[in-house]
Design an enzyme around this catalytic site. Structure first.
Site, PDB file in Angstrom:
ATOM      1  N   ASN A 196       5.863   5.546   3.919  1.00 55.32           N
ATOM      2  CA  ASN A 196       4.857   4.547   4.256  1.00 55.32           C
ATOM      3  C   ASN A 196       3.728   4.525   3.246  1.00 55.32           C
ATOM      4  O   ASN A 196       3.894   4.966   2.117  1.00 55.32           O
ATOM      5  CB  ASN A 196       4.366   4.698   5.692  1.00 55.32           C
ATOM      6  CG  ASN A 196       4.345   3.333   6.379  1.00 55.32           C
ATOM      7  OD1 ASN A 196       3.546   2.482   6.025  1.00 55.32           O
ATOM      8  ND2 ASN A 196       5.241   3.119   7.324  1.00 55.32           N
ATOM      9  N   HIS A 214       0.912   6.047   2.469  1.00 54.37           N
ATOM     10  CA  HIS A 214       0.510   7.209   1.673  1.00 54.37           C
ATOM     11  C   HIS A 214       1.584   7.587   0.677  1.00 54.37           C
ATOM     12  O   HIS A 214       1.287   8.014  -0.442  1.00 54.37           O
ATOM     13  CB  HIS A 214       0.198   8.397   2.589  1.00 54.37           C
ATOM     14  CG  HIS A 214      -0.559   9.493   1.911  1.00 54.37           C
ATOM     15  ND1 HIS A 214       0.021  10.663   1.492  1.00 54.37           N
ATOM     16  CD2 HIS A 214      -1.881   9.586   1.560  1.00 54.37           C
ATOM     17  CE1 HIS A 214      -0.892  11.438   0.917  1.00 54.37           C
ATOM     18  NE2 HIS A 214      -2.048  10.807   0.947  1.00 54.37           N
ATOM     19  N   CYS A 215       2.838   7.409   1.042  1.00 51.90           N
ATOM     20  CA  CYS A 215       3.969   7.778   0.174  1.00 51.90           C
ATOM     21  C   CYS A 215       4.068   6.906  -1.076  1.00 51.90           C
ATOM     22  O   CYS A 215       4.613   7.341  -2.084  1.00 51.90           O
ATOM     23  CB  CYS A 215       5.288   7.671   0.938  1.00 51.90           C
ATOM     24  SG  CYS A 215       5.360   8.560   2.494  1.00 51.90           S
ATOM     25  N   ILE A 216       3.569   5.670  -1.000  1.00 56.23           N
ATOM     26  CA  ILE A 216       3.743   4.738  -2.126  1.00 56.23           C
ATOM     27  C   ILE A 216       2.491   4.639  -2.989  1.00 56.23           C
ATOM     28  O   ILE A 216       2.434   3.813  -3.895  1.00 56.23           O
ATOM     29  CB  ILE A 216       4.162   3.341  -1.642  1.00 56.23           C
ATOM     30  CG1 ILE A 216       3.055   2.679  -0.806  1.00 56.23           C
ATOM     31  CG2 ILE A 216       5.471   3.422  -0.847  1.00 56.23           C
ATOM     32  CD1 ILE A 216       3.322   1.217  -0.452  1.00 56.23           C
TER      33      ILE A 216
END
Length: 390
Positions: A353, A355-357
């Site tokens: 999501n 934060h991951c990208i």
């Protein structure tokens, strides 16, 4: 060329600042692989563009895009967003990009972790990952920052720091045999301290249920500020996430941070449970060597997977039944920031999501002396009961 250093950040007096500290900007990558993103990644691309647009309200955003899709991405993204041509195997900038570190004089450098697609040939999510391994170096060259080449596998989503010497990790991920099978727990701790400049590591157990990254901490718990964390939570004792979140809460209550403080834990409601639909699964082009997407698969949905920007919080909207409560809770936790929700199911379908990208670049030239901040005594806190903060 970004100069590669032979020392470690800790040796040079550098440490990773908290995400809540000032940023110079944010980096992202553009999704395109059809074996992970449905319908040729076009729904995901629109979602990524909205995330970039939201973050750009608060700080500069740069997006790395393949040559093939450069013009399309440039047209879809706001003019204020910088678009640069950059090859990658997928778009998880948190994990393949550099982790930035700073020193007391406000200098900024970057750590380039080894990357093996969350497990290599032992449960990794795709092959090859050769272009992803080059992303951190490319970002550091563009940013003009010196590079530390870490000698072990790690991902940015597997770590969360308070900027004052405390690191949160999970045993499920950081001790997984598919990352560094030749390293003991003690050696991994030693390396994390050396490359993040931390002194205290708080080990949690598992990450969010069915998280395909082997339990990244940033999907389970994150720092809101020193001494305070957000934890994904469910009250449903029948849900496997309940045991995981309860265990994390108890470990946090028993732990102390680098300054001797107890943690204040804010629980965020878990969306769902959410599952991939048959239509969504059909839109993904299966390919050998890539994790398949199957109808009925539980998605590792979490509101903790938000991004802290300068003056803002960009939060994934995932479930109409819980979105409003999550946003309200985050506004109470971050009264000094503007909380912005972005529809993010399309990102979740790809395995992560917001934060991951994303990956923040700390602001340079700002006085950051951990020694000065740590010189004051910790605020005394009473022993908490075994009930999470509401």
């Amino acid at each position: 060329m970004a100069h590669t250093l032979t020392t470690t950040p800790a040796q040079d007096g550098f440490w990773m600042p908290g995400e809540f500290e000032p940023h110079a900007g944010c980096w992202m990558l553009w999704p395109e692989r059809p074996d992970n993103w449905r319908e040729g990644a076009q729904p995901a691309q629109r979602a990524f563009a909205e995330v970039a647009r939201a973050i750009a309200q608060f700080e500069p955003v740069t997006v790395g895009v393949s040559a093939r899709l450069y013009e399309f991405a440039r047209a879809l993204l706001p003019e204020s967003v910088r678009v640069v041509e950059m090859s990658s195997n997928d778009c998880w900038m948190r994990d393949v990009g550099p982790t930035f570190v700073v020193n007391a004089r406000g200098q900024v450098r970057g750590v380039d972790w080894r990357f093996n697609a969350w497990g290599g040939l032992d449960g990794g999510l795709y092959f090859p990952w050769d272009q992803d391994e080059l992303v951190a170096r490319k970002v550091l060259e563009i940013e003009g920052r010196e590079r530390y080449a870490a000698p072990f596998v790690n991902e940015g989503g597997a770590i969360h720091v308070d900027g004052e010497g405390t690191l949160l990790v999970t045993e499920q991920c950081n001790l997984n045999r598919n990352r560094n099978p030749h390293l003991t727990r003690e050696k991994i701790e030693e390396l994390l301290k050396a490359y993040l400049g931390v002194t205290t590591i708080v080990w949690l157990g598992d990450g969010v249920y069915n998280d395909e990254t082997d339990g990244h901490v940033d999907n389970l718990v994150c720092f809101a500020r020193p001494g305070e964390v957000c934890l994904t939570w469910t009250d449903d004792r029948r849900d496997p996430q309940y045991r995981i979140s309860r265990d994390a809460y108890e470990r946090l209550m028993d732990a102390r941070d680098a300054r001797g403080r107890r943690f204040k834990v804010h629980r965020l409601p878990m969306p769902g449970p959410l599952y991939m639909t048959a239509e969504e699964a059909r839109g993904v082009c299966a390919r050998e060597g890539t994790k398949p997407r199957r109808a009925g698969e539980r998605l590792a949905a979490s509101y903790v997977n938000f991004y802290i920007a300068n003056g803002g919080i960009v939060v994934p909207l995932l479930d109409p039944r819980t979105d409003r409560a999550a946003l309200a809770k985050l506004r109470r936790i971050f009264p000094e920031r503007r909380v912005v929700g972005v529809p993010a199911r399309e990102i979740l379908l790809g395995g992560g999501n917001i934060h991951c990208i994303t990956q923040q670049v700390p602001a340079a030239g700002i006085r950051r002396s951990r020694e000065l901040r740590s010189s004051s005594r910790p605020t005394p806190t009473k022993r908490r009961t075994a009930r999470p903060a509401r």
